[in-house]
Motif scaffolding. Structure first.
Motif, PDB file in Angstrom:
ATOM      1  N   TYR A 149       0.877  -1.169   0.000  1.00 54.14           N
ATOM      2  CA  TYR A 149       0.000   0.000   0.000  1.00 54.14           C
ATOM      3  C   TYR A 149       0.909   1.213   0.000  1.00 54.14           C
ATOM      4  O   TYR A 149       1.696   1.423   0.933  1.00 54.14           O
ATOM      5  N   ARG A 150       0.869   1.996  -1.071  1.00 52.75           N
ATOM      6  CA  ARG A 150       1.861   3.042  -1.299  1.00 52.75           C
ATOM      7  C   ARG A 150       1.938   4.088  -0.186  1.00 52.75           C
ATOM      8  O   ARG A 150       3.035   4.428   0.267  1.00 52.75           O
ATOM      9  N   PRO A 151       0.819   4.643   0.283  1.00 55.00           N
ATOM     10  CA  PRO A 151       0.926   5.614   1.384  1.00 55.00           C
ATOM     11  C   PRO A 151       1.564   4.970   2.616  1.00 55.00           C
ATOM     12  O   PRO A 151       1.151   3.904   3.061  1.00 55.00           O
ATOM     13  N   GLY A 152       2.583   5.619   3.135  1.00 51.32           N
ATOM     14  CA  GLY A 152       3.290   5.068   4.282  1.00 51.32           C
ATOM     15  C   GLY A 152       4.246   3.956   3.926  1.00 51.32           C
ATOM     16  O   GLY A 152       4.918   3.392   4.794  1.00 51.32           O
ATOM     17  N   LYS A 190       4.842  -3.921   7.902  1.00 51.04           N
ATOM     18  CA  LYS A 190       5.980  -2.995   7.926  1.00 51.04           C
ATOM     19  C   LYS A 190       5.550  -1.668   7.324  1.00 51.04           C
ATOM     20  O   LYS A 190       4.767  -1.627   6.373  1.00 51.04           O
ATOM     21  N   TRP A 191       6.090  -0.579   7.875  1.00 50.24           N
ATOM     22  CA  TRP A 191       5.770   0.741   7.352  1.00 50.24           C
ATOM     23  C   TRP A 191       6.862   1.730   7.767  1.00 50.24           C
ATOM     24  O   TRP A 191       7.713   1.416   8.601  1.00 50.24           O
ATOM     25  N   ASP A 192       6.828   2.902   7.140  1.00 53.63           N
ATOM     26  CA  ASP A 192       7.819   3.942   7.433  1.00 53.63           C
ATOM     27  C   ASP A 192       7.354   4.813   8.605  1.00 53.63           C
ATOM     28  O   ASP A 192       7.217   4.339   9.705  1.00 53.63           O
ATOM     29  N   GLU A 193       7.074   6.099   8.329  1.00 56.39           N
ATOM     30  CA  GLU A 193       6.738   7.015   9.419  1.00 56.39           C
ATOM     31  C   GLU A 193       5.344   6.775   9.999  1.00 56.39           C
ATOM     32  O   GLU A 193       5.118   6.998  11.179  1.00 56.39           O
ATOM     33  N   PHE A 194       4.402   6.358   9.181  1.00 55.20           N
ATOM     34  CA  PHE A 194       3.046   6.167   9.689  1.00 55.20           C
ATOM     35  C   PHE A 194       2.414   4.948   9.033  1.00 55.20           C
ATOM     36  O   PHE A 194       2.729   4.596   7.901  1.00 55.20           O
ATOM     37  N   PRO A 196      -1.001   3.682   7.626  1.00 56.61           N
ATOM     38  CA  PRO A 196      -2.320   4.186   7.238  1.00 56.61           C
ATOM     39  C   PRO A 196      -3.439   3.477   8.001  1.00 56.61           C
ATOM     40  O   PRO A 196      -3.380   2.266   8.220  1.00 56.61           O
ATOM     41  N   GLN A 197      -4.429   4.240   8.386  1.00 56.80           N
ATOM     42  CA  GLN A 197      -5.522   3.681   9.173  1.00 56.80           C
ATOM     43  C   GLN A 197      -6.240   2.553   8.433  1.00 56.80           C
ATOM     44  O   GLN A 197      -6.694   1.583   9.038  1.00 56.80           O
ATOM     45  N   ILE A 198      -6.321   2.673   7.100  1.00 56.96           N
ATOM     46  CA  ILE A 198      -7.021   1.645   6.332  1.00 56.96           C
ATOM     47  C   ILE A 198      -6.309   0.296   6.425  1.00 56.96           C
ATOM     48  O   ILE A 198      -6.954  -0.760   6.471  1.00 56.96           O
ATOM     49  N   ASP A 201      -6.818  -0.980  10.087  1.00 59.63           N
ATOM     50  CA  ASP A 201      -8.136  -1.593  10.243  1.00 59.63           C
ATOM     51  C   ASP A 201      -8.200  -2.955   9.561  1.00 59.63           C
ATOM     52  O   ASP A 201      -8.824  -3.896  10.070  1.00 59.63           O
ATOM     53  N   ALA A 202      -7.553  -3.059   8.401  1.00 57.53           N
ATOM     54  CA  ALA A 202      -7.614  -4.306   7.641  1.00 57.53           C
ATOM     55  C   ALA A 202      -6.974  -5.463   8.392  1.00 57.53           C
ATOM     56  O   ALA A 202      -7.467  -6.591   8.357  1.00 57.53           O
ATOM     57  N   VAL A 203      -5.859  -5.188   9.063  1.00 57.83           N
ATOM     58  CA  VAL A 203      -5.174  -6.261   9.797  1.00 57.83           C
ATOM     59  C   VAL A 203      -5.593  -6.301  11.257  1.00 57.83           C
ATOM     60  O   VAL A 203      -5.141  -7.165  12.009  1.00 57.83           O
TER      61      VAL A 203
END
Length: 224
Positions: A149-152, A190-194, A196-198, A201-203
């Motif tokens: 997921y591109r954002p974050g 895994k993610w960078d600075e944040f 995403p809420q979506i 919620d999904a996991v």
């Protein structure tokens, strides 16, 4: 390269049904997956004669590192040497390409050429094989589903059918079989600075605590 956040926890087959349904509508499949949405990961892990990496993992050290060599879907034209460093829940991965012939030499402990390699990571591994007595120790193989997921720069993976083998000479064998070392699937986020809420919620991370799991450690349960 920068440190990324990482969470892991176990999931049941029942959990996976809902998880897959949610992810397929919001995230992209990994480009390396086959028509079933999965691919095979095969790794050769390093440790020293005192099982330093294993002991640090079992003891729960907050700061640790491990070296591994990894390739996918039995494709030996693309192999990577990786060093994964962790501080708490943050991880950093450095990698470089390595050839099958070079891996064969490392397995045979023919490593003098590594001292003069162009890739800094190969030189670092050579130094630690000399002074920390790192050696190829164990093979781990499993299947992976991956979503991005591109954002974050978020990435969700589901690892299943985790097998281990102490006979490292079969690292490139097509008919390789090992011992199943863990019955459940492992969800990694895994993610960078944040995050995403979506994706959160999904996991459904809000109700699940991160767990201290290592495929390498699971494959070495007979070490003691």
């Amino acid at each position: 390269m920068k440190f990324r956040n990482e969470l892991k926890h176990h999931v049941t087959e029942f959990d996976l049904i809902g998880l897959r349904q949610r992810l397929k509508f919001i995230a992209e499949r990994d480009i390396h997956a086959n028509e079933n949405g999965i691919y095979t990961v095969k790794s050769l892990y390093f440790d020293n004669c005192y099982d330093k990496a294993l002991v640090e993992k079992i003891a729960g050290y907050s700061k640790k590192e491990k070296f591994r060599i990894r390739y996918y879907n039995d494709d030996t034209s693309f192999i990577r040497l990786e060093k994964k460093s962790k501080i708490g829940g943050m991880c950093l991965k450095n990698s470089c390409l390595i050839t099958k012939e070079q891996v064969d030499k490392i397995i045979d402990l023919d490593v003098s050429w590594m001292e003069f390699a162009e890739e800094e990571l190969l030189v670092e591994l050579w130094a630690k094989m000399q002074y920390q007595l790192l050696r190829p120790k164990n093979i781990v193989i499993y299947t992976r589903e991956a979503y991005t997921y591109r954002p974050g720069n978020a990435r969700v993976t589901i690892d299943s059918d985790i097998y281990g083998e102490s006979d490292i000479t079969g690292f490139f064998d097509d008919d390789w079989t090992g011992i199943r070392v863990f019955p459940m699937s492992i969800l990694e986020v895994k993610w960078d600075e944040f995050l995403p809420q979506i994706i959160r919620d999904a996991v459904q991370l809000g109700n699940i605590q991160a767990q201290n799991f290592s495929k390498y450690a699971a494959a070495r349960v007979d070490a003691f």
